[in-house]
Motif scaffolding. Structure first.
Motif, PDB file in Angstrom:
ATOM      1  N   CYS A   4      27.500 -63.138  -6.190  1.00 31.69           N
ATOM      2  CA  CYS A   4      27.216 -61.829  -6.793  1.00 31.69           C
ATOM      3  C   CYS A   4      26.074 -61.131  -6.060  1.00 31.69           C
ATOM      4  O   CYS A   4      25.015 -61.721  -5.816  1.00 31.69           O
ATOM      5  CB  CYS A   4      26.860 -62.007  -8.265  1.00 31.69           C
ATOM      6  SG  CYS A   4      26.482 -60.456  -9.119  1.00 31.69           S
ATOM      7  N   ILE A   5      26.279 -59.856  -5.703  1.00 29.74           N
ATOM      8  CA  ILE A   5      25.230 -59.057  -5.053  1.00 29.74           C
ATOM      9  C   ILE A   5      24.640 -58.037  -6.025  1.00 29.74           C
ATOM     10  O   ILE A   5      23.882 -57.156  -5.623  1.00 29.74           O
ATOM     11  CB  ILE A   5      25.766 -58.351  -3.797  1.00 29.74           C
ATOM     12  CG1 ILE A   5      26.943 -57.438  -4.157  1.00 29.74           C
ATOM     13  CG2 ILE A   5      26.165 -59.369  -2.734  1.00 29.74           C
ATOM     14  CD1 ILE A   5      27.439 -56.586  -2.996  1.00 29.74           C
ATOM     15  N   GLU A   6      25.015 -58.138  -7.283  1.00 34.07           N
ATOM     16  CA  GLU A   6      24.483 -57.281  -8.349  1.00 34.07           C
ATOM     17  C   GLU A   6      24.690 -55.793  -8.072  1.00 34.07           C
ATOM     18  O   GLU A   6      23.808 -54.967  -8.311  1.00 34.07           O
ATOM     19  CB  GLU A   6      23.005 -57.583  -8.588  1.00 34.07           C
ATOM     20  CG  GLU A   6      22.761 -59.009  -9.066  1.00 34.07           C
ATOM     21  CD  GLU A   6      21.323 -59.256  -9.456  1.00 34.07           C
ATOM     22  OE1 GLU A   6      20.836 -58.563 -10.370  1.00 34.07           O
ATOM     23  OE2 GLU A   6      20.685 -60.129  -8.839  1.00 34.07           O
ATOM     24  N   CYS A   7      25.876 -55.469  -7.589  1.00 36.71           N
ATOM     25  CA  CYS A   7      26.199 -54.054  -7.393  1.00 36.71           C
ATOM     26  C   CYS A   7      26.573 -53.379  -8.706  1.00 36.71           C
ATOM     27  O   CYS A   7      26.637 -52.153  -8.786  1.00 36.71           O
ATOM     28  CB  CYS A   7      27.329 -53.908  -6.383  1.00 36.71           C
ATOM     29  SG  CYS A   7      28.899 -54.639  -6.932  1.00 36.71           S
ATOM     30  N   ASP A   8      26.841 -54.192  -9.718  1.00 39.01           N
ATOM     31  CA  ASP A   8      27.197 -53.724 -11.063  1.00 39.01           C
ATOM     32  C   ASP A   8      28.529 -52.977 -11.109  1.00 39.01           C
ATOM     33  O   ASP A   8      28.817 -52.258 -12.073  1.00 39.01           O
ATOM     34  CB  ASP A   8      26.101 -52.831 -11.652  1.00 39.01           C
ATOM     35  CG  ASP A   8      24.809 -53.597 -11.916  1.00 39.01           C
ATOM     36  OD1 ASP A   8      24.791 -54.822 -11.690  1.00 39.01           O
ATOM     37  OD2 ASP A   8      23.822 -52.971 -12.337  1.00 39.01           O
ATOM     38  N   ALA A   9      29.350 -53.134 -10.066  1.00 43.36           N
ATOM     39  CA  ALA A   9      30.643 -52.454 -10.049  1.00 43.36           C
ATOM     40  C   ALA A   9      31.544 -52.958 -11.171  1.00 43.36           C
ATOM     41  O   ALA A   9      32.293 -52.193 -11.779  1.00 43.36           O
ATOM     42  CB  ALA A   9      31.326 -52.653  -8.699  1.00 43.36           C
ATOM     43  N   CYS A  10      31.469 -54.250 -11.460  1.00 44.95           N
ATOM     44  CA  CYS A  10      32.301 -54.811 -12.530  1.00 44.95           C
ATOM     45  C   CYS A  10      31.888 -54.256 -13.887  1.00 44.95           C
ATOM     46  O   CYS A  10      32.726 -53.965 -14.744  1.00 44.95           O
ATOM     47  CB  CYS A  10      32.217 -56.335 -12.526  1.00 44.95           C
ATOM     48  SG  CYS A  10      30.536 -56.994 -12.643  1.00 44.95           S
ATOM     49  N   GLU A  11      30.593 -54.113 -14.074  1.00 45.37           N
ATOM     50  CA  GLU A  11      30.079 -53.556 -15.324  1.00 45.37           C
ATOM     51  C   GLU A  11      30.535 -52.113 -15.484  1.00 45.37           C
ATOM     52  O   GLU A  11      30.870 -51.665 -16.580  1.00 45.37           O
ATOM     53  CB  GLU A  11      28.555 -53.637 -15.328  1.00 45.37           C
ATOM     54  CG  GLU A  11      27.905 -53.206 -16.631  1.00 45.37           C
ATOM     55  CD  GLU A  11      26.395 -53.330 -16.577  1.00 45.37           C
ATOM     56  OE1 GLU A  11      25.796 -53.774 -17.567  1.00 45.37           O
ATOM     57  OE2 GLU A  11      25.806 -52.975 -15.533  1.00 45.37           O
ATOM     58  N   ASP A  12      30.583 -51.401 -14.368  1.00 46.42           N
ATOM     59  CA  ASP A  12      30.961 -49.990 -14.390  1.00 46.42           C
ATOM     60  C   ASP A  12      32.437 -49.800 -14.719  1.00 46.42           C
ATOM     61  O   ASP A  12      32.802 -48.881 -15.457  1.00 46.42           O
ATOM     62  CB  ASP A  12      30.642 -49.359 -13.032  1.00 46.42           C
ATOM     63  CG  ASP A  12      31.114 -47.919 -12.943  1.00 46.42           C
ATOM     64  OD1 ASP A  12      30.633 -47.098 -13.741  1.00 46.42           O
ATOM     65  OD2 ASP A  12      31.966 -47.624 -12.088  1.00 46.42           O
ATOM     66  N   ILE A  13      33.299 -50.684 -14.185  1.00 49.22           N
ATOM     67  CA  ILE A  13      34.746 -50.475 -14.333  1.00 49.22           C
ATOM     68  C   ILE A  13      35.316 -51.105 -15.594  1.00 49.22           C
ATOM     69  O   ILE A  13      36.418 -50.759 -16.020  1.00 49.22           O
ATOM     70  CB  ILE A  13      35.498 -51.018 -13.094  1.00 49.22           C
ATOM     71  CG1 ILE A  13      36.879 -50.366 -12.989  1.00 49.22           C
ATOM     72  CG2 ILE A  13      35.611 -52.542 -13.141  1.00 49.22           C
ATOM     73  CD1 ILE A  13      37.613 -50.683 -11.709  1.00 49.22           C
ATOM     74  N   CYS A  14      34.584 -52.002 -16.228  1.00 49.15           N
ATOM     75  CA  CYS A  14      35.115 -52.707 -17.400  1.00 49.15           C
ATOM     76  C   CYS A  14      35.487 -51.719 -18.507  1.00 49.15           C
ATOM     77  O   CYS A  14      34.633 -50.963 -18.984  1.00 49.15           O
ATOM     78  CB  CYS A  14      34.090 -53.710 -17.926  1.00 49.15           C
ATOM     79  SG  CYS A  14      34.660 -54.596 -19.400  1.00 49.15           S
ATOM     80  N   PRO A  15      36.744 -51.702 -18.938  1.00 54.58           N
ATOM     81  CA  PRO A  15      37.172 -50.709 -19.933  1.00 54.58           C
ATOM     82  C   PRO A  15      36.652 -50.974 -21.342  1.00 54.58           C
ATOM     83  O   PRO A  15      36.714 -50.088 -22.194  1.00 54.58           O
ATOM     84  CB  PRO A  15      38.703 -50.817 -19.896  1.00 54.58           C
ATOM     85  CG  PRO A  15      38.967 -52.217 -19.454  1.00 54.58           C
ATOM     86  CD  PRO A  15      37.867 -52.551 -18.489  1.00 54.58           C
ATOM     87  N   THR A  16      36.147 -52.174 -21.589  1.00 57.57           N
ATOM     88  CA  THR A  16      35.656 -52.489 -22.938  1.00 57.57           C
ATOM     89  C   THR A  16      34.165 -52.790 -22.969  1.00 57.57           C
ATOM     90  O   THR A  16      33.637 -53.183 -24.014  1.00 57.57           O
ATOM     91  CB  THR A  16      36.411 -53.703 -23.517  1.00 57.57           C
ATOM     92  OG1 THR A  16      36.192 -54.842 -22.667  1.00 57.57           O
ATOM     93  CG2 THR A  16      37.900 -53.419 -23.621  1.00 57.57           C
TER      94      THR A  16
ATOM     95  N   GLU B  35      39.176 -57.214  -9.311  1.00 58.02           N
ATOM     96  CA  GLU B  35      39.704 -56.302  -8.291  1.00 58.02           C
ATOM     97  C   GLU B  35      38.593 -55.453  -7.683  1.00 58.02           C
ATOM     98  O   GLU B  35      38.613 -55.144  -6.493  1.00 58.02           O
ATOM     99  CB  GLU B  35      40.776 -55.401  -8.897  1.00 58.02           C
ATOM    100  CG  GLU B  35      42.075 -56.118  -9.210  1.00 58.02           C
ATOM    101  CD  GLU B  35      43.209 -55.154  -9.494  1.00 58.02           C
ATOM    102  OE1 GLU B  35      43.071 -53.959  -9.150  1.00 58.02           O
ATOM    103  OE2 GLU B  35      44.222 -55.581 -10.051  1.00 58.02           O
ATOM    104  N   ARG B  36      37.633 -55.075  -8.500  1.00 59.70           N
ATOM    105  CA  ARG B  36      36.560 -54.187  -8.042  1.00 59.70           C
ATOM    106  C   ARG B  36      35.491 -54.941  -7.253  1.00 59.70           C
ATOM    107  O   ARG B  36      34.839 -54.367  -6.376  1.00 59.70           O
ATOM    108  CB  ARG B  36      35.928 -53.512  -9.263  1.00 59.70           C
ATOM    109  CG  ARG B  36      34.853 -52.483  -8.949  1.00 59.70           C
ATOM    110  CD  ARG B  36      35.437 -51.196  -8.408  1.00 59.70           C
ATOM    111  NE  ARG B  36      34.422 -50.189  -8.195  1.00 59.70           N
ATOM    112  CZ  ARG B  36      34.024 -49.307  -9.114  1.00 59.70           C
ATOM    113  NH1 ARG B  36      34.581 -49.320 -10.313  1.00 59.70           N
ATOM    114  NH2 ARG B  36      33.100 -48.414  -8.835  1.00 59.70           N
ATOM    115  N   CYS B  37      35.310 -56.228  -7.538  1.00 62.07           N
ATOM    116  CA  CYS B  37      34.211 -56.992  -6.941  1.00 62.07           C
ATOM    117  C   CYS B  37      34.362 -57.080  -5.420  1.00 62.07           C
ATOM    118  O   CYS B  37      35.375 -57.580  -4.921  1.00 62.07           O
ATOM    119  CB  CYS B  37      34.161 -58.392  -7.540  1.00 62.07           C
ATOM    120  SG  CYS B  37      32.811 -59.395  -6.883  1.00 62.07           S
TER     121      CYS B  37
END
Length: 235
Positions: free
Chosen positions: A146-158, A215-217
Motif C-alpha cells: 500500500c502506498i496510501e494513495c487512498d484511491a480505494c477509499e475514494d472509489i468505494c461505493p459504500t 481494480e483501482r489499486c
C-alpha cells in the motif's frame, strides 16, 4: 424402525442418542446422521453427517481414536486474470429483492394443484442474480504494497474502507466514514502503514464485495480472493 434390543439408547422424540462429533450411537458399531439422528434437516446437512460418520467408521476399523478429526481444508485463490480482468462479475446493483410472481388468486384458490409461485422469467432472473454479493470472494489487503494513495477509499461505493489513525475500538467505530454500530461484526484493521503510520480499517458489514478497490489499486495491495472451505472426507 430401529431395533430396540441392540444396545442403542433413545432420547428426546424417541431418536437415537448420537455423538454430534463422531456420529456414533451408544452402540459403538452403529452410526447415524441426517433425519435418522436429529429429525428433519436438509440434504446438505445429511450429506455432511455421512462424510463425518465415514471418517469415524474408517478410524474405528483401523483402531484409531475416532475423536481425532482431520482438519478441514481452506484456502484463498486470487480471482485476478489480467491487469483489469477478474473471474467474477462485480456489477453494483442497488435493486432490492425482486418479488416472485404468483398465480392469480382467483385461479390458485380454485385448484390445489395450481403452482402458486410462477418463478422468474429470464430477464427477472438475470436482474436478481446481479444482486449477488460474491460472499465467497474475500477482499485481501497487503500492507507492504500500500502506498496510501487512498484511491480505494475514494472509489468505494459504500464507504467501508477507511484510512485513519489507530485508536481504541470504541473511537474507531464512531469515527469511520460510516460508523460501525454492529458490535458483533469485527473490523478488519491493518498494521500501521509505512508512509503515515495510519491504519486501514474495513467494515465488512457494508462491503459489497464489488472489487472496485482492487481494480483501482495501482500496486495490487487489494486483491479479491475466493475462499474455499471443505470438510475432510473419506472416499
Amino acid at each position: 424402525w430401529i431395533e430396540r434390543d441392540i444396545g442403542i439408547e433413545f432420547g428426546e422424540w424417541d431418536m437415537p442418542v448420537v455423538d454430534k462429533v463422531t456420529f456414533q450411537s451408544t452402540n459403538p458399531k452403529i452410526f447415524f446422521g441426517g433425519d435418522a439422528a436429529w429429525g428433519p434437516e436438509n440434504i446438505i446437512w445429511a450429506a455432511a453427517h455421512a462424510h463425518q460418520a465415514a471418517i469415524s467408521i474408517n478410524k474405528l476399523f483401523n483402531g484409531e481414536d475416532i475423536y481425532d478429526r482431520p482438519e478441514p481444508e481452506s484456502n484463498l485463490v486470487s480471482q485476478k486474470m489480467g491487469v483489469h480482468e477478474w473471474s467474477y462479475d462485480n456489477d453494483i446493483s442497488q435493486a432490492k429483492r425482486f418479488i416472485v410472481p404468483h398465480a392469480d388468486q382467483s385461479i390458485s384458490l380454485k385448484d390445489i394443484k395450481v403452482e402458486v409461485e410462477l418463478g422468474f422469467d429470464e430477464k427477472q432472473a438475470f436482474e436478481e442474480a446481479q444482486r449477488c454479493l460474491n460472499c465467497d470472494v474475500q477482499t485481501v489487503f497487503v500492507e507492504d504494497l500500500c502506498i496510501e494513495c487512498d484511491a480505494c477509499e475514494d472509489i468505494c461505493p459504500t464507504d467501508c474502507i477507511n484510512f485513519i489513525d489507530n485508536s481504541t475500538e470504541e473511537d474507531i467505530r464512531k469515527n469511520l466514514r460510516v460508523p460501525a454500530l454492529n458490535l458483533d461484526q469485527d473490523l478488519l484493521v491493518s498494521e500501521k502503514l509505512k508512509q503515515t503510520q495510519r491504519v486501514m480499517i474495513k467494515d465488512e458489514d457494508v462491503c459489497l464485495h464489488c472489487g472496485l478497490c482492487a481494480e483501482r489499486c495501482p500496486t495490487g495491495a487489494w486483491d479479491m480472493q475466493t475462499y474455499l472451505y471443505e470438510e475432510a472426507k473419506i472416499y
